[in-house]
Every structure is written in structure tokens, then in C-alpha cells.
Enzyme design. Sequence first.
Site, mmCIF file in Angstrom:
data_model
loop_
_atom_site.group_PDB
_atom_site.id
_atom_site.type_symbol
_atom_site.label_atom_id
_atom_site.label_comp_id
_atom_site.label_asym_id
_atom_site.label_seq_id
_atom_site.Cartn_x
_atom_site.Cartn_y
_atom_site.Cartn_z
ATOM 1 N N ARG A 48 0.865 -1.181 0.000
ATOM 2 C CA ARG A 48 0.000 0.000 0.000
ATOM 3 C C ARG A 48 0.901 1.231 0.000
ATOM 4 O O ARG A 48 2.114 1.127 0.130
ATOM 5 C CB ARG A 48 -1.015 0.011 1.149
ATOM 6 C CG ARG A 48 -0.663 -0.648 2.441
ATOM 7 C CD ARG A 48 0.410 0.027 3.240
ATOM 8 N NE ARG A 48 0.175 1.455 3.404
ATOM 9 C CZ ARG A 48 1.089 2.337 3.701
ATOM 10 N NH1 ARG A 48 2.357 1.964 3.856
ATOM 11 N NH2 ARG A 48 0.815 3.609 3.837
ATOM 12 N N GLY A 49 0.255 2.415 -0.160
ATOM 13 C CA GLY A 49 1.042 3.640 -0.345
ATOM 14 C C GLY A 49 1.117 3.894 -1.846
ATOM 15 O O GLY A 49 1.465 2.980 -2.618
ATOM 16 N N ARG A 91 -7.272 -0.642 -6.830
ATOM 17 C CA ARG A 91 -7.547 0.459 -5.884
ATOM 18 C C ARG A 91 -7.747 1.729 -6.713
ATOM 19 O O ARG A 91 -6.915 2.046 -7.561
ATOM 20 C CB ARG A 91 -6.399 0.661 -4.879
ATOM 21 C CG ARG A 91 -6.362 -0.425 -3.809
ATOM 22 C CD ARG A 91 -5.494 -0.044 -2.639
ATOM 23 N NE ARG A 91 -6.172 0.772 -1.659
ATOM 24 C CZ ARG A 91 -5.554 1.340 -0.620
ATOM 25 N NH1 ARG A 91 -4.244 1.185 -0.459
ATOM 26 N NH2 ARG A 91 -6.228 2.065 0.244
ATOM 27 N N GLN A 198 -2.186 2.380 9.998
ATOM 28 C CA GLN A 198 -0.856 2.439 9.360
ATOM 29 C C GLN A 198 0.131 3.240 10.212
ATOM 30 O O GLN A 198 1.333 2.980 10.179
ATOM 31 C CB GLN A 198 -0.958 3.088 7.968
ATOM 32 C CG GLN A 198 -1.677 2.264 6.925
ATOM 33 C CD GLN A 198 -3.142 2.607 6.839
ATOM 34 O OE1 GLN A 198 -3.771 2.965 7.841
ATOM 35 N NE2 GLN A 198 -3.717 2.499 5.657
ATOM 36 N N ASP A 239 -2.353 10.687 -2.299
ATOM 37 C CA ASP A 239 -2.633 9.662 -3.315
ATOM 38 C C ASP A 239 -3.015 10.266 -4.646
ATOM 39 O O ASP A 239 -2.948 9.610 -5.683
ATOM 40 C CB ASP A 239 -3.729 8.709 -2.825
ATOM 41 C CG ASP A 239 -3.145 7.763 -1.801
ATOM 42 O OD1 ASP A 239 -2.867 8.208 -0.677
ATOM 43 O OD2 ASP A 239 -2.919 6.594 -2.152
ATOM 44 N N ASN A 249 -5.733 12.288 0.460
ATOM 45 C CA ASN A 249 -4.811 11.456 1.237
ATOM 46 C C ASN A 249 -5.623 10.643 2.238
ATOM 47 O O ASN A 249 -6.850 10.776 2.315
ATOM 48 C CB ASN A 249 -3.759 12.323 1.936
ATOM 49 C CG ASN A 249 -2.628 11.493 2.510
ATOM 50 O OD1 ASN A 249 -2.080 10.618 1.827
ATOM 51 N ND2 ASN A 249 -2.286 11.706 3.774
ATOM 52 N N LYS A 250 -4.942 9.815 2.984
ATOM 53 C CA LYS A 250 -5.580 8.923 3.954
ATOM 54 C C LYS A 250 -6.649 9.629 4.770
ATOM 55 O O LYS A 250 -6.454 10.757 5.213
ATOM 56 C CB LYS A 250 -4.482 8.361 4.878
ATOM 57 C CG LYS A 250 -4.927 7.432 5.973
ATOM 58 C CD LYS A 250 -5.797 6.293 5.512
ATOM 59 C CE LYS A 250 -5.250 5.504 4.351
ATOM 60 N NZ LYS A 250 -6.284 4.642 3.696
HETATM 61 O O1 MRU Z 1 -4.476 3.198 2.182
HETATM 62 P P1 MRU Z 1 -2.994 3.431 2.092
HETATM 63 O O2 MRU Z 1 -2.250 2.883 3.253
HETATM 64 O O3 MRU Z 1 -2.457 2.960 0.752
HETATM 65 O O4 MRU Z 1 -2.834 5.006 2.120
HETATM 66 C C1 MRU Z 1 -1.563 5.560 2.021
HETATM 67 C C2 MRU Z 1 -1.569 7.039 2.132
HETATM 68 O O5 MRU Z 1 -2.592 7.650 2.305
HETATM 69 C C3 MRU Z 1 -0.269 7.749 1.920
HETATM 70 O O6 MRU Z 1 -0.263 8.941 2.635
HETATM 71 C C4 MRU Z 1 -0.100 8.031 0.422
HETATM 72 O O7 MRU Z 1 -0.192 6.855 -0.331
HETATM 73 C C5 MRU Z 1 1.107 8.761 0.027
HETATM 74 S S1 MRU Z 1 2.567 8.190 0.710
HETATM 75 C C6 MRU Z 1 3.598 7.527 -0.121
#
Ligand code: MRU
Length: 348
Positions: A48-49, A91, A198, A239, A249-250
Site C-alpha cells: 500500500r502507499g 484500488r 498504518q 494519493d 490522502n488517507k
Molecule cells: O491506504 P494506504 O495505506 O495505501 O494510504 C496511504 C496514504 O494515504 C499515503 O499517505 C499516500 O499513499 C502517500 S505516501 C507515499
Amino acid sequence: MNELERTIEWHDGTVMMIDQRVLPLHYEIKTYTTYQGVAEAIHTMVIRGAPAIGAAAGFGMALAGLQSKARNSTELRLELVKAADVLRKSRPTAVNLSWAIGRMLLAAARDDLWSVDDVRAALIHEAQKIADEDVAINRRMAEHGAALIQDGDTILTHCNTGALAVVDYGTALGVIRRAHEQGKRIKVFADETRPRLQGARLTAWELMRWGIDVTLIADNAAGHYMRKGAINICFVGSDRTTANGDVANKIGTYQVAVLAKENGIPFYPVVPTSTIDLSLAHGDLIPIEERDEREVTEIDGVRIAPIGVKVGNPAFDVTPHKYVTGIVTENGIAYPPFEVSLKKVVKS
Ligand code: MRU
């Protein structure tokens, strides 16, 4: 094999990933030989990320090339389009996914590739290039971002943006890591980041491994520490960032940004240009992933909410650009007006 050097690696026609669902209690490596397996790994968040997802999609496309029984390059290219569709659906929010798939399809389409083996070799080469470039980009972003951190600062971050969220090094956490490497005495407050945790599982683990002073807090404690003057600056990932500087973002990032502005604290997303989507005018156009309700009603398989309760589980939120102080990229820091500055950093 003990530990991987990177979050994701290509070894002799297989893709290896650190299983991020079981860290920090277990360090496990998963191996994939099919693009369908990689799509499932992205969907279930083994990896993820945003940048790591992009790299995974690249290697997934390379596996699709190896798996194929196509008799000629035209047949193979048709199969790659199908594989791209499957990977793209794994995703929806991180634009790095479709960005990397687009690069892979272009690499396979080169008209000097005649045979099936030519296309396969080009796919493997391009996937490895995406991964290697990611590491170099993170280091450049870290250099720009670390200049914003003063000796003695306390930084708040959300979710995980470390080496695990990318191929290696980190985005927002890469900035923090670089400041630490430069000898700045810094402290980090890491939001736990419900529902997938996370921050608690991955950010706390990475920062401790790097020897950076970290305090884990519940998401709803951020305002308390900001109001008490304990936080100097916020760094988060993204993202997808749109042409006007809105940042997806998250989930929970928006409330961090609003609290930061209210308390006069600068708020910087750290964003490789592969995450900037200039085709979208504003953040309301970003598809927001809705995930399984059990992520909210259960913790590690233990039910915590009444059976039958209605659940909302958006995985991301959008922070409007008015809360964003600046956007750190590998090509420098973009400041408002973002319509102008983001175009410049994307081009350079
Ligand atoms: O759901 P995730 O764990 O993939 O979300 C990740 C994030 O929101 C990060 O902040 C984002 O991908 C950028 S970091 C490299």
C-alpha cells in the site's frame, strides 16, 4: 531470505513484497508469479502507499508478459490491455496506479519490438525503471522538504509515508528521515490512523528503526497537542493531487489540515509528480475508495460494534488547497497559486 532491501523487488520472474498487513508483529515476504496475484495484493493491502502501488502495478504488468502464451507481439499487447484493466481496478484513488500502467503499455507498444520476447524484456526493463526512479525521486523530495525543518522541531504526520509506502526511502517520512540524517534534533507525533492503523503499525515501527524520537497518538489527540503548542509543522503524503492543489490522502488528513490552519501550523503534503493529476480541476473529481465495513466494526478480527450498525468507511479524504501551505515535490516546493506552480513542477 531475511529482509528485502526494498518494499517490492523483482527476482527472476517473480515479484516479492513485504506483507504490510502483519507488521510490526511479523515480518513476512510474499511472492507473486501472476498479475492477478499482484492485483489482489494491492486490493488487500499487502502492499500500500501510492508510489508502492504504482511500482507493484508495473511489476504486475511485467508478470502478465511472462504469463502470456501469446504467439506474437500483437496478441501479447491485447492481453496486456486486459491485465491493465484488472490491475487498474485494484484500488481507485492513487493515480500512481494508472500512471504506472500507462507507462507500461507505452513501453510495450514501441514499434521496434518485434517478438514476444522483445516485449517481455521491455516490460521488465520499464517496471524496474519505475521502481528505481521512485527511490531517486524520494531522495530529491526529502532534500527539498528537509530544508523546511528546523533543529528542535516537533512534526506531526498521518498514515504511513515511509519506505514501506514507496519502493524505498519515503515521501513525507522521507523528509523527516532526511532532517534526522542531517543531524537536526526532531520529534515526531504519529497519528495512529484508524481504521487500518498504518501510523501505529508501520510509521511507529519505521521511525523507531531509524532512531527517530516518535510518540504515537490517537487520531483525535492531534488537536490537543496542536493547541498546546507542541507541534511546529505537519508533513503528510498524497494519493492524488489535482490541478488546483486539492490533496486526496488517507482518511483523517483533512481534519489534521484544518486543525493546523486554525493553530497557525504549516501543513505540507509531500508528493512525487507522478501523484499530481493535472487532468482533474479539483479534488471533488477524485474517486474515493470505500472499503469493507469490517475495517471499522472489527479490530484484528475482534468485533467491537453492534451487529447490523450502518458503517461508512472512506479510505481517503480531500483537503482543499486553502489549507495547504506548500506542496513538496522532487522538482521543488510549489506554493499558491497552485494552478500555476504545480504546472511548473510537473514540467521541470
Ligand atoms: O491506504 P494506504 O495505506 O495505501 O494510504 C496511504 C496514504 O494515504 C499515503 O499517505 C499516500 O499513499 C502517500 S505516501 C507515499
